[in-house]
Scaffold this motif. Structure first.
Motif, PDB file in Angstrom:
ATOM      1  N   MET A 159       0.881  -1.212   0.129  1.00  0.00           N
ATOM      2  CA  MET A 159      -0.013  -0.032  -0.080  1.00  0.00           C
ATOM      3  C   MET A 159       0.786   1.315  -0.101  1.00  0.00           C
ATOM      4  O   MET A 159       1.790   1.231   0.543  1.00  0.00           O
ATOM      5  CB  MET A 159      -0.979  -0.119   1.181  1.00  0.00           C
ATOM      6  CG  MET A 159      -1.875   1.044   1.271  1.00  0.00           C
ATOM      7  SD  MET A 159      -2.909   1.192   2.701  1.00  0.00           S
ATOM      8  CE  MET A 159      -3.581  -0.546   2.618  1.00  0.00           C
ATOM      9  N   ASP A 160       0.667   2.253  -0.756  1.00  0.00           N
ATOM     10  CA  ASP A 160       1.423   3.261  -1.137  1.00  0.00           C
ATOM     11  C   ASP A 160       1.123   4.462   0.086  1.00  0.00           C
ATOM     12  O   ASP A 160       0.211   4.268   0.949  1.00  0.00           O
ATOM     13  CB  ASP A 160       1.337   4.067  -2.456  1.00  0.00           C
ATOM     14  CG  ASP A 160       0.042   4.435  -2.766  1.00  0.00           C
ATOM     15  OD1 ASP A 160      -0.622   4.676  -1.933  1.00  0.00           O
ATOM     16  OD2 ASP A 160      -0.221   4.685  -3.774  1.00  0.00           O
ATOM     17  N   ARG A 163      -3.605   5.175 -11.810  1.00  0.00           N
ATOM     18  CA  ARG A 163      -3.923   4.499 -10.423  1.00  0.00           C
ATOM     19  C   ARG A 163      -5.276   4.119 -10.581  1.00  0.00           C
ATOM     20  O   ARG A 163      -6.348   4.643 -10.907  1.00  0.00           O
ATOM     21  CB  ARG A 163      -3.859   5.455  -9.424  1.00  0.00           C
ATOM     22  CG  ARG A 163      -3.418   4.835  -8.065  1.00  0.00           C
ATOM     23  CD  ARG A 163      -3.274   5.904  -6.999  1.00  0.00           C
ATOM     24  NE  ARG A 163      -2.024   6.597  -7.166  1.00  0.00           N
ATOM     25  CZ  ARG A 163      -0.886   6.185  -6.304  1.00  0.00           C
ATOM     26  NH1 ARG A 163      -0.781   4.974  -6.105  1.00  0.00           N
ATOM     27  NH2 ARG A 163       0.370   6.939  -6.743  1.00  0.00           N
ATOM     28  N   SER A 164      -5.460   2.871  -9.708  1.00  0.00           N
ATOM     29  CA  SER A 164      -6.879   2.153  -9.643  1.00  0.00           C
ATOM     30  C   SER A 164      -7.152   1.935  -8.171  1.00  0.00           C
ATOM     31  O   SER A 164      -6.095   1.867  -7.402  1.00  0.00           O
ATOM     32  CB  SER A 164      -6.584   0.740 -10.081  1.00  0.00           C
ATOM     33  OG  SER A 164      -7.889   0.163  -9.985  1.00  0.00           O
ATOM     34  N   ILE A 165      -8.366   2.540  -7.647  1.00  0.00           N
ATOM     35  CA  ILE A 165      -8.418   2.589  -5.988  1.00  0.00           C
ATOM     36  C   ILE A 165     -10.114   2.070  -6.019  1.00  0.00           C
ATOM     37  O   ILE A 165     -10.795   1.481  -6.999  1.00  0.00           O
ATOM     38  CB  ILE A 165      -8.824   4.183  -5.659  1.00  0.00           C
ATOM     39  CG1 ILE A 165      -9.912   4.797  -6.191  1.00  0.00           C
ATOM     40  CG2 ILE A 165      -7.408   4.866  -5.993  1.00  0.00           C
ATOM     41  CD1 ILE A 165     -10.142   5.928  -5.224  1.00  0.00           C
ATOM     42  N   TYR A 166     -10.320   1.609  -4.846  1.00  0.00           N
ATOM     43  CA  TYR A 166     -11.545   1.353  -4.253  1.00  0.00           C
ATOM     44  C   TYR A 166     -12.275   2.557  -3.996  1.00  0.00           C
ATOM     45  O   TYR A 166     -11.970   3.085  -2.891  1.00  0.00           O
ATOM     46  CB  TYR A 166     -11.535   0.361  -3.254  1.00  0.00           C
ATOM     47  CG  TYR A 166     -10.861  -1.075  -3.708  1.00  0.00           C
ATOM     48  CD1 TYR A 166     -11.618  -2.085  -3.869  1.00  0.00           C
ATOM     49  CD2 TYR A 166      -9.574  -1.329  -3.345  1.00  0.00           C
ATOM     50  CE1 TYR A 166     -10.912  -3.298  -4.436  1.00  0.00           C
ATOM     51  CE2 TYR A 166      -9.075  -2.401  -3.919  1.00  0.00           C
ATOM     52  CZ  TYR A 166      -9.856  -3.450  -4.270  1.00  0.00           C
ATOM     53  OH  TYR A 166      -9.293  -4.750  -4.635  1.00  0.00           O
ATOM     54  N   ASN A 225     -12.081   3.586   2.998  1.00  0.00           N
ATOM     55  CA  ASN A 225     -11.314   3.169   4.360  1.00  0.00           C
ATOM     56  C   ASN A 225     -10.938   1.637   4.210  1.00  0.00           C
ATOM     57  O   ASN A 225     -11.520   0.735   3.616  1.00  0.00           O
ATOM     58  CB  ASN A 225     -12.091   3.287   5.517  1.00  0.00           C
ATOM     59  CG  ASN A 225     -12.324   4.747   5.946  1.00  0.00           C
ATOM     60  OD1 ASN A 225     -11.490   5.551   6.328  1.00  0.00           O
ATOM     61  ND2 ASN A 225     -13.601   5.213   5.870  1.00  0.00           N
ATOM     62  N   SER A 226      -9.454   1.510   4.813  1.00  0.00           N
ATOM     63  CA  SER A 226      -9.185   0.083   4.845  1.00  0.00           C
ATOM     64  C   SER A 226      -8.953  -0.507   3.429  1.00  0.00           C
ATOM     65  O   SER A 226      -8.872  -1.744   3.388  1.00  0.00           O
ATOM     66  CB  SER A 226      -9.932  -0.788   5.762  1.00  0.00           C
ATOM     67  OG  SER A 226     -10.050  -0.023   7.185  1.00  0.00           O
ATOM     68  N   THR A 227      -8.500   0.266   2.187  1.00  0.00           N
ATOM     69  CA  THR A 227      -8.538  -0.459   1.004  1.00  0.00           C
ATOM     70  C   THR A 227      -7.023   0.367   0.646  1.00  0.00           C
ATOM     71  O   THR A 227      -6.642   1.473   0.953  1.00  0.00           O
ATOM     72  CB  THR A 227      -9.655   0.005   0.007  1.00  0.00           C
ATOM     73  OG1 THR A 227      -9.799   1.428  -0.046  1.00  0.00           O
ATOM     74  CG2 THR A 227     -10.910  -0.818   0.369  1.00  0.00           C
ATOM     75  N   GLU A 228      -6.543  -0.434  -0.650  1.00  0.00           N
ATOM     76  CA  GLU A 228      -5.451   0.159  -0.911  1.00  0.00           C
ATOM     77  C   GLU A 228      -5.650   0.656  -2.470  1.00  0.00           C
ATOM     78  O   GLU A 228      -6.628   0.342  -2.944  1.00  0.00           O
ATOM     79  CB  GLU A 228      -4.384  -1.073  -1.058  1.00  0.00           C
ATOM     80  CG  GLU A 228      -4.845  -2.460  -1.811  1.00  0.00           C
ATOM     81  CD  GLU A 228      -3.597  -3.495  -1.810  1.00  0.00           C
ATOM     82  OE1 GLU A 228      -2.581  -3.109  -1.648  1.00  0.00           O
ATOM     83  OE2 GLU A 228      -4.153  -4.584  -1.759  1.00  0.00           O
TER      84      GLU A 228
END
Length: 464
Positions: free
Chosen positions: A1-2, A187-190, A199-202
């Protein structure tokens, strides 16, 4: 996780225009132009790179010269501002549009699933447009210096001007995700329902090697992705990861998100999947070319400095400092690490046709811009950016290395595991296309082609 994910900041999903531009904007003057601050530390400002000092020749810098000379004018659209005129002036197709709804840029408050940021691109330039935004955000690739960052005030002005943005763009755009050179990344995110990182995702920096299932979180994606589900067009449930909110596997928690934005706010209603595939490929391609360029210049500069300014042959250790990224560039150029596609992939606008129509073609009508879209992005395994000015401006030592390695692989001399998935037929086709369409290939390419032609003539005579 960055670091950005750990701190739960608004995540820059495509760092092509910038949350990076945030503090670069010093003030908005009375006539609507942007005052860009130059302060703080920026990497690569010293010799031999001189990132800020050397004159730029990227497409936006050249367009600005024409604006100042009065030979080009930008018309203003009451609905979309300077966007249509800028795209036309920079030869960026409107059907390259991709839409990202995660929070991004200094205008993040205006970005949401209801009002995604639109991104447009060609081989050299990326333009970001925010609904009711204060500026167009632009990244333009200089042949020698890599990514240069610009803003164009969205307000109508008698003399619109591209302002170079510096400090805060480079703080995010010179990072591990850009291979630590001025560059770009996807970049790909939740995403949460508002477009922030749940929250609590990378988050993931994505390139051609990224599995389709991990791409495009925080983006709208139109068209068909084949048999695989992607992270596009999805959000996490409200409150996910909070004390009283839902938890569990983030991939299984993603919920479908219908397109809510008003089509009238954009040039078209599409965020074409084929444009997404091309965008994901070429961002890291740009970074690898820049990295190889910088490492080569630095190696020779440091060698001369150690030897009191005397130029000479580099040691094997010194050469390795640029040959290592050059080898990575070769593998990326040849799509050696490409993740397989769960095809068939199908776009839903004209982007694929527009993109392919720009290709240089050999006598058989083949081009490196031809698509496959079944198991891989392109039909032939060499990136079209081999034709770019940025590639052509690689220092000679690095370019010679890359050309020689391309020759070894495409001629079949290199059968190492890194390139085993490239078939003999594909190697031959790509080799022939480059011979027919790429000027100034090294002597070993021309000699090999001449020898092959002689052998073919001899074979025909014997057969006859």
């Amino acid at each position: 996780m960055d670091q950005m994910a750990r701190l739960r900041l608004p995540v820059v999903v495509l760092l092509l225009s910038a949350a990076l531009f945030a503090v670069s904007v010093g003030a908005w003057s009375a006539r609507g132009q942007i005052a860009v601050k130059r302060q703080g530390y920026i990497p690569y400002t010293d010799a031999p790179i001189r990132y800020l000092q050397d004159e730029l020749h990227d497409p936006v810098a050249e367009l600005e010269k024409k604006l100042e000379a009065g030979t080009v004018k930008l018309s203003y659209d009451e609905r979309l501002g300077y966007l249509p005129a800028v795209l036309k002036a920079l030869h960026i197709p409107q059907d390259s549009q991709t839409l990202v709804f995660s929070k991004t840029s200094f205008q993040y408050k205006k970005i949401s699933p209801e009002h995604p940021r639109a991104l447009y691109f060609n081989d050299d330039v990326y333009v970001g447009f925010v609904h009711e935004g204060k500026a167009l955000e632009i990244v333009s690739f200089d042949p020698n210096q890599g990514a240069a960052f610009y803003l164009l005030d969205a307000n109508k002005a008698e003399h619109p001007k591209f302002e170079r943005a510096e400090l805060d763009c480079t703080q995010c755009h010179i990072a591990p995700g850009t291979r630590n050179v001025p560059g770009v990344l996807v970049r790909s995110i939740y995403p949460s329902p508002t477009g922030t990182l749940a929250n609590s995702t990378e988050s993931f920096v994505t390139g051609q090697e990224t599995p389709i299932a991990k791409r495009w979180g925080g983006w709208y994606v139109t068209g068909s992705a084949g048999s695989e589900r992607t992270m596009g067009n999805s959000i996490m449930p409200a409150g996910y990861g909070t004390a009283n909110g839902p938890h569990g596997d983030p991939d299984q928690s993603l919920q479908p998100l219908e397109q809510r934005f008003l089509n009238a706010d954009y040039l078209n209603p599409q965020s074409d999947i084929v444009a997404h595939l091309v965008l994901t490929h070429q961002t890291q391609m740009h970074n690898l070319i820049t990295l190889t360029n910088y490492k080569t210049r630095i190696a020779f500069f440091e060698h001369a400095k150690k030897n009191n300014g005397v130029e000479g042959s580099l040691t094997p250790e010194e050469r390795a400092t640029f040959e290592k990224p050059a080898e990575e560039l070769v593998q990326y150029l040849l799509f050696a690490n490409e993740a397989p596609l769960p095809g068939p992939i199908a776009g839903n606008n004209s982007f694929a046709r527009t993109f392919a129509s720009e290709g240089l073609r050999d006598s058989k009508g083949r081009s490196l811009r031809d698509f496959d879209l079944k198991t891989r992005i392109f039909r032939y395994p060499v990136s079209y950016l081999v034709y770019s000015d940025q590639f052509d401006q690689l220092p000679q030592e690095a370019k010679s290395y890359v050309y020689h390695r391309l020759y070894e692989v495409l001629s079949g001399a290199d059968q190492s595991p890194a390139f085993q998935k490239i078939s003999a037929a594909d190697r031959t086709a790509a080799y022939q296309i480059l011979l027919a369409t790429k000027p100034h290939l090294p002597e070993e390419w021309r000699q090999s082609a001449a020898a092959a032609a002689r052998a073919e003539r001899l074979s025909r005579r014997r057969a006859g």
